[in-house]
Design a protein around this motif. Structure first.
Motif, short mmCIF file in Angstrom:
data_model
loop_
_atom_site.label_atom_id
_atom_site.label_comp_id
_atom_site.label_asym_id
_atom_site.label_seq_id
_atom_site.Cartn_x
_atom_site.Cartn_y
_atom_site.Cartn_z
N UNK A 150 -4.14 2.36 -8.87
CA UNK A 150 -4.28 2.71 -7.45
C UNK A 150 -5.75 2.80 -7.09
N UNK A 151 -6.54 3.45 -7.95
CA UNK A 151 -7.98 3.58 -7.70
C UNK A 151 -8.66 2.22 -7.67
N UNK A 152 -8.27 1.34 -8.58
CA UNK A 152 -8.88 0.01 -8.64
C UNK A 152 -8.57 -0.80 -7.38
N UNK A 153 -7.34 -0.70 -6.90
CA UNK A 153 -6.98 -1.38 -5.65
C UNK A 153 -7.76 -0.78 -4.48
N UNK A 160 6.70 -4.38 -7.08
CA UNK A 160 6.03 -5.40 -6.27
C UNK A 160 4.93 -6.07 -7.08
N UNK A 161 4.37 -7.14 -6.50
CA UNK A 161 3.24 -7.82 -7.13
C UNK A 161 1.92 -7.47 -6.44
N UNK A 162 1.89 -6.39 -5.68
CA UNK A 162 0.72 -6.11 -4.86
C UNK A 162 -0.49 -5.70 -5.67
N UNK A 163 -0.30 -4.96 -6.76
CA UNK A 163 -1.45 -4.63 -7.63
C UNK A 163 -2.04 -5.92 -8.19
N UNK A 187 -4.66 -9.24 -11.96
CA UNK A 187 -4.10 -8.94 -13.28
C UNK A 187 -2.84 -8.11 -13.09
N UNK A 188 -2.04 -8.05 -14.13
CA UNK A 188 -0.82 -7.25 -14.05
C UNK A 188 -1.16 -5.76 -14.04
#
Length: 265
Positions: free
Chosen positions: A156-159, A242-245, A251-252
């Motif tokens: 979450x922080x990285x996004x 989801x694929x949002x990250x 990356x996964x």
């Protein structure tokens, strides 16, 4: 200058180093720094010279109030990245929507650039089980076989960092999950394997959960809120991946096992 609210919290403690390492100027906002959402003068000081805001209001029924209070004072801000919650605005999720939807709507109707992040259940919620793990007692399961797409707060922080530091995610809403659906028993099995310690779960019925929370002195409205959340998960309402990250980070997302290894070993 980027203002990070909740800077010492579960997401903020990972986000602040990412922003500093990128070369950004960061101001941390938390009660430890003497800032308070309910103090207009405090908010004015926090926002002085700030161009970008990471908005994470403390969880509870004051979220909307705090979101709107900060946005009202954000006269010279260009961009806001807000932490919301999965399913905000959807039927059946009126309680969490009441927390987060007013802030989301205020951003969408403003002239600001914005990104809204809607994470699912945090992997770090498992830290609440540490007393049972250390005592060798069964871990309470409030969700039956219901599953969550458990997300690592580091992701979450990285996004959030990408949304704060670039224009690539302006006016986007992302639902942030991990890569797999897990129920409580599966999470506990992973913890057992990582820790090398036999662990078990015990199912807690809604009536048992209600009695336990009331006995601990929790207000009845908060108890009913928690029980509604338990019911949604029990019925499969939070079984979302989801694929949002991956879309943002390329990356996964990290698995729950990775979180456990990084945090508990």
């Amino acid at each position: 200058m980027i203002l990070v609210t909740g800077a010492t919290g579960t997401i903020g403690r990972h986000l602040v180093p990412l922003l500093i390492d990128s070369g950004a100027a960061v101001r941390e906002m938390s009660r430890r720094q003497g800032f308070d959402f309910e103090d207009t003068e405090s908010l004015t000081r926090a926002l002085d010279g700030v161009d970008t805001v990471f908005l994470l209001s403390p969880p509870g029924d004051t979220v909307a109030k705090y979101d709107l209070a900060l946005l009202e004072q954000a006269k010279n801000v260009h961009k806001v990245v807000k932490i919301s919650a999965i399913h905000t605005g959807e039927p059946g999720f009126e309680l969490t929507s009441a927390w987060h939807l007013p802030g989301e709507q205020a951003l969408r109707s403003s002239d600001l650039m914005w990104t809204i992040l809607r994470p699912t259940a945090f992997a770090s919620n498992a830290l609440a089980w540490l007393p049972q793990i250390e005592a060798g007692e069964p871990i309470p399961s409030f969700y039956g076989d219901g599953k969550n797409g458990v997300v690592n707060p580091r992701d979450i922080a990285a996004v959030a960092a990408q949304a704060l530091l670039t224009d690539d995610h302006d006016k986007q809403t992302y639902t942030l999950t991990g890569p797999e659906l897990l129920n409580t028993t599966q999470q506990v099995e992973i913890l057992s394997d990582v820790l090398g310690k036999p662990l078990q779960t015990v199912d807690v019925s809604p009536d048992q959960a209600r009695a336990g929370m009331l006995a601990q002195g929790m207000p009845s409205e908060s108890v009913e809120f928690m029980l509604k959340g338990f019911e949604i998960v029990r019925n499969g309402g939070n079984a979302v991946v989801t694929d949002h990250v991956e879309r943002v980070l390329g990356r996964s997302p990290a698995t729950f096992r990775t979180w456990a290894q990084e945090t508990l070993l």
